[in-house]
Design a protein around this motif. Structure first.
Motif, PDB file in Angstrom:
ATOM      1  N   TRP A  46     -35.467  41.904   9.653  1.00 40.52           N
ATOM      2  CA  TRP A  46     -35.594  41.315  10.981  1.00 40.52           C
ATOM      3  C   TRP A  46     -34.483  40.321  11.281  1.00 40.52           C
ATOM      4  O   TRP A  46     -34.495  39.665  12.316  1.00 40.52           O
ATOM      5  CB  TRP A  46     -36.951  40.616  11.128  1.00 40.52           C
ATOM      6  N   LEU A  47     -33.520  40.210  10.384  1.00 41.06           N
ATOM      7  CA  LEU A  47     -32.393  39.302  10.602  1.00 41.06           C
ATOM      8  C   LEU A  47     -31.144  40.032  11.081  1.00 41.06           C
ATOM      9  O   LEU A  47     -30.311  39.445  11.772  1.00 41.06           O
ATOM     10  CB  LEU A  47     -32.078  38.526   9.323  1.00 41.06           C
ATOM     11  N   THR A  48     -30.970  41.287  10.683  1.00 40.57           N
ATOM     12  CA  THR A  48     -29.789  42.043  11.099  1.00 40.57           C
ATOM     13  C   THR A  48     -30.091  43.526  11.181  1.00 40.57           C
ATOM     14  O   THR A  48     -30.839  44.068  10.370  1.00 40.57           O
ATOM     15  CB  THR A  48     -28.611  41.805  10.131  1.00 40.57           C
ATOM     16  N   ARG A  49     -29.503  44.177  12.184  1.00 40.94           N
ATOM     17  CA  ARG A  49     -29.643  45.619  12.347  1.00 40.94           C
ATOM     18  C   ARG A  49     -28.508  46.385  11.678  1.00 40.94           C
ATOM     19  O   ARG A  49     -28.678  47.525  11.274  1.00 40.94           O
ATOM     20  CB  ARG A  49     -29.660  45.978  13.843  1.00 40.94           C
ATOM     21  N   ARG A  50     -27.342  45.771  11.601  1.00 41.83           N
ATOM     22  CA  ARG A  50     -26.136  46.511  11.201  1.00 41.83           C
ATOM     23  C   ARG A  50     -25.395  45.898  10.013  1.00 41.83           C
ATOM     24  O   ARG A  50     -24.361  46.420   9.611  1.00 41.83           O
ATOM     25  CB  ARG A  50     -25.162  46.579  12.390  1.00 41.83           C
ATOM     26  N   GLY A  51     -25.924  44.815   9.448  1.00 42.43           N
ATOM     27  CA  GLY A  51     -25.138  44.072   8.475  1.00 42.43           C
ATOM     28  C   GLY A  51     -25.504  44.280   7.024  1.00 42.43           C
ATOM     29  O   GLY A  51     -25.209  43.412   6.191  1.00 42.43           O
ATOM     30  N   ASP A  52     -26.106  45.425   6.662  1.00 44.64           N
ATOM     31  CA  ASP A  52     -26.555  45.592   5.285  1.00 44.64           C
ATOM     32  C   ASP A  52     -25.403  45.545   4.283  1.00 44.64           C
ATOM     33  O   ASP A  52     -25.572  45.044   3.170  1.00 44.64           O
ATOM     34  CB  ASP A  52     -27.328  46.907   5.123  1.00 44.64           C
ATOM     35  N   ALA A  53     -24.248  46.041   4.661  1.00 44.69           N
ATOM     36  CA  ALA A  53     -23.109  46.030   3.726  1.00 44.69           C
ATOM     37  C   ALA A  53     -22.737  44.609   3.335  1.00 44.69           C
ATOM     38  O   ALA A  53     -22.290  44.363   2.205  1.00 44.69           O
ATOM     39  CB  ALA A  53     -21.911  46.736   4.352  1.00 44.69           C
ATOM     40  N   VAL A  54     -22.935  43.662   4.245  1.00 44.35           N
ATOM     41  CA  VAL A  54     -22.631  42.265   3.953  1.00 44.35           C
ATOM     42  C   VAL A  54     -23.777  41.617   3.179  1.00 44.35           C
ATOM     43  O   VAL A  54     -23.564  40.941   2.172  1.00 44.35           O
ATOM     44  CB  VAL A  54     -22.354  41.479   5.254  1.00 44.35           C
ATOM     45  N   THR A  55     -25.014  41.845   3.618  1.00 52.34           N
ATOM     46  CA  THR A  55     -26.154  41.192   2.966  1.00 52.34           C
ATOM     47  C   THR A  55     -26.312  41.642   1.517  1.00 52.34           C
ATOM     48  O   THR A  55     -26.848  40.889   0.694  1.00 52.34           O
ATOM     49  CB  THR A  55     -27.461  41.467   3.728  1.00 52.34           C
ATOM     50  N   ARG A  56     -25.840  42.828   1.191  1.00 52.74           N
ATOM     51  CA  ARG A  56     -25.952  43.345  -0.176  1.00 52.74           C
ATOM     52  C   ARG A  56     -25.300  42.404  -1.182  1.00 52.74           C
ATOM     53  O   ARG A  56     -25.758  42.242  -2.311  1.00 52.74           O
ATOM     54  CB  ARG A  56     -25.316  44.733  -0.257  1.00 52.74           C
ATOM     55  N   GLY A  57     -24.213  41.755  -0.774  1.00 52.64           N
ATOM     56  CA  GLY A  57     -23.487  40.891  -1.696  1.00 52.64           C
ATOM     57  C   GLY A  57     -24.069  39.498  -1.853  1.00 52.64           C
ATOM     58  O   GLY A  57     -23.699  38.771  -2.778  1.00 52.64           O
ATOM     59  N   TRP A  58     -24.995  39.109  -0.972  1.00 53.99           N
ATOM     60  CA  TRP A  58     -25.454  37.726  -0.977  1.00 53.99           C
ATOM     61  C   TRP A  58     -26.341  37.386  -2.176  1.00 53.99           C
ATOM     62  O   TRP A  58     -26.471  36.207  -2.526  1.00 53.99           O
ATOM     63  CB  TRP A  58     -26.169  37.415   0.330  1.00 53.99           C
ATOM     64  N   ALA A  59     -26.969  38.370  -2.792  1.00 55.66           N
ATOM     65  CA  ALA A  59     -27.827  38.094  -3.951  1.00 55.66           C
ATOM     66  C   ALA A  59     -27.044  38.040  -5.264  1.00 55.66           C
ATOM     67  O   ALA A  59     -27.586  37.579  -6.278  1.00 55.66           O
ATOM     68  CB  ALA A  59     -28.928  39.158  -4.050  1.00 55.66           C
ATOM     69  N   ARG A  60     -25.808  38.489  -5.267  1.00 55.54           N
ATOM     70  CA  ARG A  60     -25.064  38.598  -6.529  1.00 55.54           C
ATOM     71  C   ARG A  60     -24.927  37.287  -7.278  1.00 55.54           C
ATOM     72  O   ARG A  60     -25.109  37.258  -8.498  1.00 55.54           O
ATOM     73  CB  ARG A  60     -23.683  39.206  -6.256  1.00 55.54           C
ATOM     74  N   PRO A  61     -24.609  36.162  -6.626  1.00 56.76           N
ATOM     75  CA  PRO A  61     -24.496  34.910  -7.394  1.00 56.76           C
ATOM     76  C   PRO A  61     -25.800  34.523  -8.093  1.00 56.76           C
ATOM     77  O   PRO A  61     -25.778  34.021  -9.222  1.00 56.76           O
ATOM     78  CB  PRO A  61     -24.088  33.883  -6.335  1.00 56.76           C
ATOM     79  N   ILE A  62     -26.936  34.745  -7.445  1.00 58.21           N
ATOM     80  CA  ILE A  62     -28.229  34.432  -8.061  1.00 58.21           C
ATOM     81  C   ILE A  62     -28.446  35.299  -9.296  1.00 58.21           C
ATOM     82  O   ILE A  62     -28.932  34.825 -10.321  1.00 58.21           O
ATOM     83  CB  ILE A  62     -29.371  34.640  -7.044  1.00 58.21           C
ATOM     84  N   LEU A  63     -28.071  36.577  -9.202  1.00 60.21           N
ATOM     85  CA  LEU A  63     -28.312  37.506 -10.304  1.00 60.21           C
ATOM     86  C   LEU A  63     -27.342  37.291 -11.458  1.00 60.21           C
ATOM     87  O   LEU A  63     -27.661  37.608 -12.599  1.00 60.21           O
ATOM     88  CB  LEU A  63     -28.200  38.943  -9.789  1.00 60.21           C
ATOM     89  N   SER A  64     -26.172  36.740 -11.170  1.00 64.54           N
ATOM     90  CA  SER A  64     -25.159  36.615 -12.220  1.00 64.54           C
ATOM     91  C   SER A  64     -25.060  35.221 -12.823  1.00 64.54           C
ATOM     92  O   SER A  64     -24.476  35.059 -13.890  1.00 64.54           O
ATOM     93  CB  SER A  64     -23.784  37.019 -11.668  1.00 64.54           C
ATOM     94  N   GLU A  65     -25.621  34.213 -12.164  1.00 62.12           N
ATOM     95  CA  GLU A  65     -25.450  32.829 -12.611  1.00 62.12           C
ATOM     96  C   GLU A  65     -26.783  32.079 -12.531  1.00 62.12           C
ATOM     97  O   GLU A  65     -27.280  31.788 -11.436  1.00 62.12           O
ATOM     98  CB  GLU A  65     -24.400  32.140 -11.735  1.00 62.12           C
TER      99      GLU A  65
END
Length: 276
Positions: free
Chosen positions: A170-189
């Motif tokens: 419900w935050l974005t219709r077209r931005g999945d390619a960008v949102t995919r990267g936002w969890a990486r720092p949490i998962l790696s650090e």
């Protein structure tokens, strides 16, 4: 990305440079500066764009354990960034939680000394904290221990999970390619997972902070722009109209065919509004 040492720790930021007027763009919770990439591409020929990666859960450098990650603390951090970079007469732009932070800067005469114009883009306001179903979900997740929060965020690797209303659906219709990267720092650090839990708890600890700030926004008598998704399901469109009415020199632009993250869904429309 450049780096600067502030009271909270090391903050990364993008600076396009140049001699044009300065625009500082703020992102939301569990997001990073890439939210603004397409907008910055349209603004850079005329503006110097500064985009900090605030410690909101998708940053890459853990901050100090005693850093104040409440909304007022983050507003002070933004004001400190402006001062340390020697920026003045800036146009301060905030989307999602970045807009909440921008409101707190604008509502405080001391913090807003270096702000010449204000732009609020579909953001938390008034009593909408946490905002909607999405905000209530992440507020609940913030109660988890850091290790459990990190384990839960593993699911963000999967597109069907990211597209759920409790995630980014419900935050974005077209931005999945960008949102995919936002969890990486949490998962790696692990340190970022710790910061994410801390900031979620701190941001939602005081649910009246934006209502109190709204009472002072009428004192911001400089030019302002309110840009809102016309059918936003997380940030009520009525709040955009109320903010525009509160700010003495505000203009309201409603954007069709977009969710809350207008920089991802309608970057060209937003860029046009900013340039105007």
């Amino acid at each position: 990305m450049g780096e600067i040492e502030l009271s909270a720790g090391t903050i990364e930021y993008r600076d396009t440079g140049g001699d044009g007027p300065v625009m500082v763009l703020l992102h939301g919770l569990l997001m990073d500066a890439t939210l603004w990439d397409e907008v910055v591409a349209g603004l850079a020929p005329r503006y110097r764009c500064v985009v900090p990666a605030l410690p909101l859960g998708a940053h890459r450098r853990p901050v100090r354990r005693d850093a104040d990650l409440s909304l007022p603390g983050l507003a002070r951090l933004v004001a400190e960034l402006l001062q340390r970079l020697g920026l003045s007469d800036v146009t301060l732009v905030g989307n999602d939680t970045g807009g909440a932070i921008a409101q707190l800067v604008a509502a405080d005469p001391e913090l807003s000394k270096r702000v010449g114009r204000l732009v609020l883009v579909s953001c938390e306001a008034f009593d909408n904290l946490p905002p909607g179903l999405t905000g209530r979900t992440i507020a609940l997740l913030g109660r988890l221990p850091a290790w459990a929060f990190r384990a839960f965020m593993q699911q963000m690797r999967l597109k069907p999970v990211r597209r759920l209303p409790i995630a980014f659906g419900w935050l974005t219709r077209r931005g999945d390619a960008v949102t995919r990267g936002w969890a990486r720092p949490i998962l790696s650090e692990p340190g970022i997972a710790r910061d994410a839990v801390r900031v979620l708890r701190a941001v939602f600890a005081d649910r009246t902070v934006l209502s109190r700030a709204a009472e002072r926004l009428a004192g911001f008598e400089r030019p302002a722009l309110v840009v809102w998704a016309a059918r936003d399901r997380v940030m009520p469109p009525e709040h955009g109209r109320r903010l525009a009415a509160l700010l003495p020199q505000a203009r309201l632009v409603e954007v069709p065919d977009s969710e809350t993250l207008i920089p991802l869904d309608q970057p060209h429309r937003l860029t046009e509004a900013l340039l105007s």
